[in-house]
Design an enzyme around this catalytic site. Structure first.
Site, PDB file in Angstrom:
ATOM      1  N   ALA A 244      16.358  28.061  27.470  1.00 15.88           N
ATOM      2  CA  ALA A 244      16.479  29.519  27.382  1.00 15.88           C
ATOM      3  C   ALA A 244      17.417  30.088  28.442  1.00 15.88           C
ATOM      4  O   ALA A 244      18.089  31.095  28.205  1.00 15.88           O
ATOM      5  CB  ALA A 244      15.099  30.165  27.495  1.00 15.88           C
ATOM      6  N   THR A 245      17.483  29.463  29.619  1.00 10.13           N
ATOM      7  CA  THR A 245      18.386  29.964  30.662  1.00 10.13           C
ATOM      8  C   THR A 245      19.831  29.916  30.190  1.00 10.13           C
ATOM      9  O   THR A 245      20.585  30.885  30.350  1.00 10.13           O
ATOM     10  CB  THR A 245      18.220  29.145  31.958  1.00 10.13           C
ATOM     11  OG1 THR A 245      16.940  29.429  32.526  1.00 10.13           O
ATOM     12  CG2 THR A 245      19.305  29.495  32.966  1.00 10.13           C
TER      13      THR A 245
ATOM     14  N   ASN B  51       7.106  36.700  31.061  1.00 12.98           N
ATOM     15  CA  ASN B  51       6.635  35.408  31.537  1.00 12.98           C
ATOM     16  C   ASN B  51       5.591  35.514  32.644  1.00 12.98           C
ATOM     17  O   ASN B  51       4.776  34.614  32.819  1.00 12.98           O
ATOM     18  CB  ASN B  51       7.817  34.561  32.028  1.00 12.98           C
ATOM     19  CG  ASN B  51       8.622  35.270  33.101  1.00 12.98           C
ATOM     20  OD1 ASN B  51       9.023  36.416  32.934  1.00 12.98           O
ATOM     21  ND2 ASN B  51       8.867  34.602  34.217  1.00 12.98           N
TER      22      ASN B  51
ATOM     23  N   GLN C 181       8.883  32.992  25.819  1.00 13.47           N
ATOM     24  CA  GLN C 181       7.422  33.055  25.921  1.00 13.47           C
ATOM     25  C   GLN C 181       6.780  33.579  24.647  1.00 13.47           C
ATOM     26  O   GLN C 181       5.545  33.594  24.535  1.00 13.47           O
ATOM     27  CB  GLN C 181       7.024  33.952  27.100  1.00 13.47           C
ATOM     28  CG  GLN C 181       7.504  33.481  28.445  1.00 13.47           C
ATOM     29  CD  GLN C 181       6.750  32.254  28.946  1.00 13.47           C
ATOM     30  OE1 GLN C 181       5.724  31.858  28.409  1.00 13.47           O
ATOM     31  NE2 GLN C 181       7.263  31.628  30.000  1.00 13.47           N
TER      32      GLN C 181
ATOM     33  N   SER D 159      13.143  28.399  23.857  1.00 16.91           N
ATOM     34  CA  SER D 159      12.955  27.227  24.719  1.00 16.91           C
ATOM     35  C   SER D 159      12.026  26.224  24.048  1.00 16.91           C
ATOM     36  O   SER D 159      11.079  26.620  23.358  1.00 16.91           O
ATOM     37  CB  SER D 159      12.363  27.660  26.066  1.00 16.91           C
ATOM     38  OG  SER D 159      12.055  26.540  26.863  1.00 16.91           O
TER      39      SER D 159
ATOM     40  N   HIS E 147      10.242  23.604  25.786  1.00 15.65           N
ATOM     41  CA  HIS E 147       9.090  23.132  26.552  1.00 15.65           C
ATOM     42  C   HIS E 147       7.994  24.164  26.733  1.00 15.65           C
ATOM     43  O   HIS E 147       6.946  23.867  27.318  1.00 15.65           O
ATOM     44  CB  HIS E 147       9.535  22.578  27.914  1.00 15.65           C
ATOM     45  CG  HIS E 147       9.944  23.605  28.914  1.00 15.65           C
ATOM     46  ND1 HIS E 147       9.154  23.981  29.962  1.00 15.65           N
ATOM     47  CD2 HIS E 147      11.091  24.325  29.038  1.00 15.65           C
ATOM     48  CE1 HIS E 147       9.778  24.881  30.699  1.00 15.65           C
ATOM     49  NE2 HIS E 147      10.958  25.107  30.161  1.00 15.65           N
TER      50      HIS E 147
ATOM     51  N   THR F  81      27.422  16.775  23.507  1.00 14.72           N
ATOM     52  CA  THR F  81      26.669  16.024  22.511  1.00 14.72           C
ATOM     53  C   THR F  81      25.259  16.584  22.367  1.00 14.72           C
ATOM     54  O   THR F  81      24.546  16.750  23.362  1.00 14.72           O
ATOM     55  CB  THR F  81      26.583  14.540  22.915  1.00 14.72           C
ATOM     56  OG1 THR F  81      27.904  14.017  23.044  1.00 14.72           O
ATOM     57  CG2 THR F  81      25.807  13.732  21.888  1.00 14.72           C
TER      58      THR F  81
ATOM     59  N   CYS G  61      10.172  29.960  38.365  1.00 13.89           N
ATOM     60  CA  CYS G  61      11.548  30.018  38.873  1.00 13.89           C
ATOM     61  C   CYS G  61      11.641  30.738  40.205  1.00 13.89           C
ATOM     62  O   CYS G  61      12.638  30.616  40.914  1.00 13.89           O
ATOM     63  CB  CYS G  61      12.442  30.709  37.841  1.00 13.89           C
ATOM     64  SG  CYS G  61      12.429  29.904  36.234  1.00 13.89           S
TER      65      CYS G  61
END
Length: 458
Positions: A128-129, A208, A236, A256, A258, A296, A382
């Site tokens: 997501a970043t 978040n 989120q 995202s 994870h 890739t 973060c």
């Protein structure tokens, strides 16, 4: 011959590991995998030592907003693409490339299906970043001749705020909208902030730190009215609340892997095709992903994210019902035994798996250190290394002392009732212990209004 030697070496290593250590009990939230412990973990029988902190066992995991364990079913989907089907999806001349490419396109469809988009509108990224950076910097730099202004909120994720500050250093203007005490953006302030040269509105769907859900459909309508592209960081929100890119009228959406029981290192960016949104690529290379994100595509990670999205769509209602019940159990259990507990953010408009609480008359870092048997955080992973109070809570108008005492409990798919009950027990014990040592709490119990006290300056 080499493969036989490798297999023999692996068997010897596994045999040594099995003989020298017994597997420890782990939280259900840690998934089905057992990680080989480090040597220092066995200094004392039954005690784990990590970074100098001794813990009686692996702590129970309640930090789902930081990351989630990989669902074993997701891992099952990924493994073939690490072993037998390891081809580069961009290799067009043989079976290995074809089957990897097919798996990537299947995953693209699975991600798109969860948010009501077309597979052609999904671009895979590292997370997501990166998606946020492409969205904010990419859009504004592509339209820089006519659009020089961005509207966002004060409670966005740090990567959004830092991307906006980067644009400011290059001469763009940014309006950071305040939020109410409930964390919700004022729609009229948003409307009045939009200018003729506004090139993007960026508002996070689910926060978040406090789990607040913004009025996405209403924001989308305002952006459509002014013909301004609308970007949202939905990391989120994905798989936790229903998402429909058409109803929300978003032009770009950051996702995202994870956060939804998928692997780390993979994310996606939704980019609307009609009306088409254009971005300037932030990375140069082989032109993969329609030239928007060169490099890739990591087939196993993408397959994992696709599988996680498919599971999330099937199980979202069940997960939500179960997580709501666990959140209620946690909140009631703590409030029944402690006073001075405040829920940060809106009670009504929030994702149930995120419960951010402040405990009056308790020092936050001391509470976190005391809760070493519960994996929780004081806010965003973060920014959790910072000793400053959460900028999100300060934006809500939370007093600095209460902002310092906040704890975020993250509940997820694998959290159990027993873990919630244990978290309640440990939290109550630690808060009571710290309050016994607090002179401020003693004064409050005696009926003294500490806010009226004029403290002497030395």
């Amino acid at each position: 011959m080499a493969s036989k030697l490798l297999a023999s070496s692996c068997r010897r290593t596994l045999a040594r590991t099995a003989n020298t250590s017994a597997p420890r009990g782990i939280s259900t939230a840690a998934g089905a995998a057992v990680v080989a412990p480090t040597p220092e973990a066995f200094e004392d029988q039954g005690v784990v030592t990590v970074k100098g902190v001794k813990i009686s066992a692996r702590p129970l995991y309640l930090d789902m907003q930081a990351t989630s364990p990989v669902d074993p079913r997701v891992l099952d989907a990924m493994l073939p693409y690490y072993l037998a089907r390891f081809g580069n999806p961009h290799s067009r001349t043989h079976l290995y490339g074809w089957e990897s490419d097919s798996a990537v396109e299947t995953a693209r469809s699975q991600v798109a299906d969860l948010i009501g988009a077309s597979p052609k509108e999904i671009v895979f990224t590292s997370g997501a970043t990166e998606s946020n950076n492409i969205s904010i910097k990419g859009v504004m730099k592509f339209y820089k001749e006519k659009k020089r202004h961005v509207v966002t909120t004060q409670t966005e994720h740090k990567c959004v705020l830092d991307s906006c500050r980067h644009l400011q250093q290059e001469g763009f203007e940014v309006t950071y909208l305040p939020v109410g005490s409930d964390g919700i953006v004022d729609l009229e302030k948003l409307r009045s902030a939009i200018r003729p040269d506004t090139g993007l509105v960026s508002v996070m769907a689910v926060n978040n730190e406090i789990g607040v859900i913004q009025p996405m459909e209403e924001i989308g309508k305002i952006c459509k009215e002014f013909n301004v592209p609308f970007h949202t960081d939905a990391a989120q929100a994905l798989g936790k609340i229903p998402i429909d890119v058409e109803k929300w009228n978003v032009s770009l959406m950051s996702l995202s892997g994870h956060k939804i029981y998928g692997p780390k290192g993979v994310g996606a960016l939704f980019m609307r095709r009609r009306p088409r949104i254009r971005v300037e690529p932030q990375m140069n290379g082989g032109g993969q992903e329609r030239g928007i994100r060169s490099g890739t595509v990591p087939t196993p990670l993408v397959v994992g994210m696709g599988a996680a999205c498919e599971l999330a769509k099937k199980e979202m209602k069940y997960d939500d019902k179960r997580i709501r019940a666990l959140q209620e159990r946690l909140l009631k259990g703590i409030k029944a035994k402690l006073d001075g507990v405040v829920v940060n953010g809106s009670i009504e408009r929030r994702y149930a798996g995120n419960l951010n609480l402040s405990f009056a008359y308790v020092e936050g870092e001391s509470l976190l250190m005391g809760l070493k048997d519960v994996a929780v955080s004081s806010g965003s992973a973060c920014t959790s290394a910072s000793l400053e109070p959460s900028y999100v809570l300060r934006a809500l108008g939370v007093d600095e002392d209460m902002a310092h005492t906040s704890i975020r409990f993250g509940i997820g798919r694998f959290t159990t009732e027993a873990e919630i009950d244990r978290a309640v027990e440990l939290t109550v014990q630690q808060v009571e212990k710290l309050r016994e040592m607090s002179p401020l709490y003693e004064m409050v119990k005696e009926g003294i209004d500490i806010k009226q006290i004029q403290w002497a300056q030395h």
